[in-house]
Design an enzyme around this catalytic site. Structure first.
Site, mmCIF file in Angstrom:
data_model
loop_
_atom_site.group_PDB
_atom_site.id
_atom_site.type_symbol
_atom_site.label_atom_id
_atom_site.label_comp_id
_atom_site.label_asym_id
_atom_site.label_seq_id
_atom_site.Cartn_x
_atom_site.Cartn_y
_atom_site.Cartn_z
ATOM 1 N N ASP A 70 0.901 -1.312 -0.060
ATOM 2 C CA ASP A 70 -0.040 0.151 0.271
ATOM 3 C C ASP A 70 1.019 1.382 0.104
ATOM 4 O O ASP A 70 1.612 1.325 0.936
ATOM 5 C CB ASP A 70 -0.796 -0.112 1.186
ATOM 6 C CG ASP A 70 -1.750 1.015 1.268
ATOM 7 O OD1 ASP A 70 -1.731 1.976 0.179
ATOM 8 O OD2 ASP A 70 -2.851 1.139 2.190
ATOM 9 N N ASN A 97 3.577 4.786 -11.066
ATOM 10 C CA ASN A 97 2.368 5.132 -11.691
ATOM 11 C C ASN A 97 1.424 5.230 -10.800
ATOM 12 O O ASN A 97 -0.069 5.964 -11.077
ATOM 13 C CB ASN A 97 2.071 4.053 -12.782
ATOM 14 C CG ASN A 97 0.707 3.973 -13.406
ATOM 15 O OD1 ASN A 97 0.160 4.507 -14.127
ATOM 16 N ND2 ASN A 97 -0.116 2.698 -12.532
ATOM 17 N N TYR A 159 -4.355 17.917 -6.255
ATOM 18 C CA TYR A 159 -4.095 16.927 -7.269
ATOM 19 C C TYR A 159 -3.048 17.485 -8.379
ATOM 20 O O TYR A 159 -1.634 16.846 -8.702
ATOM 21 C CB TYR A 159 -5.226 16.229 -8.007
ATOM 22 C CG TYR A 159 -4.579 15.283 -9.088
ATOM 23 C CD1 TYR A 159 -4.600 13.682 -8.786
ATOM 24 C CD2 TYR A 159 -4.756 15.538 -10.403
ATOM 25 C CE1 TYR A 159 -4.223 12.996 -9.775
ATOM 26 C CE2 TYR A 159 -4.528 14.741 -11.369
ATOM 27 C CZ TYR A 159 -4.321 13.402 -11.119
ATOM 28 O OH TYR A 159 -4.068 12.391 -12.196
ATOM 29 N N LYS A 163 1.173 16.883 -9.235
ATOM 30 C CA LYS A 163 1.456 16.277 -10.428
ATOM 31 C C LYS A 163 2.610 17.341 -11.082
ATOM 32 O O LYS A 163 3.549 16.998 -11.602
ATOM 33 C CB LYS A 163 0.308 16.326 -11.423
ATOM 34 C CG LYS A 163 -0.568 15.113 -10.984
ATOM 35 C CD LYS A 163 0.164 13.645 -11.073
ATOM 36 C CE LYS A 163 -0.754 12.579 -11.056
ATOM 37 N NZ LYS A 163 -0.362 11.290 -11.121
#
Ligand SMILES: NC(=O)c1ccc[n+]([C@@H]2O[C@H](COP(=O)([O-])OP(=O)(O)OC[C@H]3O[C@@H](n4cnc5c(N)ncnc54)[C@H](OP(=O)(O)O)[C@@H]3O)[C@@H](O)[C@H]2O)c1
Length: 262
Positions: A70, A97, A159, A163
């Site tokens: 995890d 990923n 988010y 990124k």
């Protein structure tokens, strides 16, 4: 870009893929297996890992290890880092990923939700890169591919910020380590047909059809960019243009454009 060359570069090597049981990760595993790359598959669900590994072994005749971890936990990240640092065979290609998006707005999410999200999108990939880099630099070769997003080019909550971290770090690391034989590439897809939106609890219907990409294309272009040692890859012409234009957009417009998805 020589797309076929991308696959040849990894033939006979070993790749570790996180989030390898669904969506983009499963497609990375499939394309790499098809080109003769041995695999270490990482995700949480052991049954799905075993199932994916069995299919890849029987279809492509490659060696496949599985590692249930995890990546929202310190112990999970450490287990994968340990494999990268000292396991055999050595990992030649690391693909960071695994990830997901949070549906709620920042102020309505709990701090713990945000910390878990930060861990899977930033902290764990950073730990895994750190673990992989040591042996790669010692051998004078290695490839790291970070799955970022076009959301990293526009204001898009935590988010987009996570990124953006991956893109910025990949740019720096590719310049820093490239001359020593290790390349670092951020692949920045737009909307892709995977389990991502369903897991996030967001309808795909609000997003126009022409904005969707297939995982096959994103992965093919991403692997080719990584094989060529490029720092950043934005799969498809439409998203390459969008990413370029986003640099000149005021924050309000960029945030509006990124509002619907990730
Ligand atoms: N789909 C898009 O539109 C899109 C666009 C841009 C960027 N991306 C990025 O692409 C990457 C892959 O997303 P996807 O669309 O392929 O998602 P997906 O189809 O939902 O697959 C997610 C994969 O990650 C694994 N995973 C989830 N949580 C995990 C955890 N805590 N620890 C370890 N593994 C975990 C899942 O397996 P388990 O549940 O068994 O762990 C699964 O294998 C993400 O980083 C995402 O941000 C996606």
């Amino acid at each position: 870009m020589n797309l076929r060359g991308g696959m040849l570069k990894f033939s006979g090597k070993t790749a570790l893929v996180t989030g390898a049981t669904a969506g983009l990760g499963a497609e990375f595993a499939r394309q790499l297996a098809a080109s003769g790359t041995n695999l270490v598959l990482v995700a949480r669900d052991m049954d799905k890992l075993d199932d994916s590994a069995a299919k890849l072994r029987s279809e492509y005749g490659i060696a496949v290890e599985v590692l249930s971890a995890d990546l929202e936990t310190e112990s999970g990240a450490q287990a994968v880092a340990h494999r990268l640092r000292s396991g055999t065979p050595a990992v030649d290609l690391l693909i960071n990923n695994a990830g997901y998006g949070l549906r709620g707005r920042f102020d309505r999410n709990s701090p713990q939700q945000e910390l878990d999200h930060l861990r899977i999108l930033v902290t764990s990939p950073m730990e895994l890169m750190h673990a992989a880099l040591g042996p790669m630099l010692q051998r004078g070769s290695g490839v790291i591919l970070n799955v970022a997003s076009v959301a990293g080019f526009v204001p898009r909550g935590t988010y987009g910020a996570c990124k953006a971290w991956l893109i910025s770090f990949s740019r720096w690391a590719n310049v820093e380590y490239g001359p020593e034989g290790v390349s670092v590439t951020a692949v920045c897809p737009g909307f892709v047909h995977t389990e991502f939106h369903q897991r996030m609890g967001v309808s795909k219907k609000t997003i126009p059809g022409w904005l969707w990409l297939q995982p096959e294309r994103v992965v093919r272009e991403g692997l080719a960019a990584a094989a060529a040692g490029r720092a950043v890859s934005v799969p498809s012409r439409r998203y390459t243009v969008a990413a370029f234009v986003s640099r000149f957009l005021p924050a309000r417009l960029g945030a509006y454009a990124g509002k619907r998805g990730r």
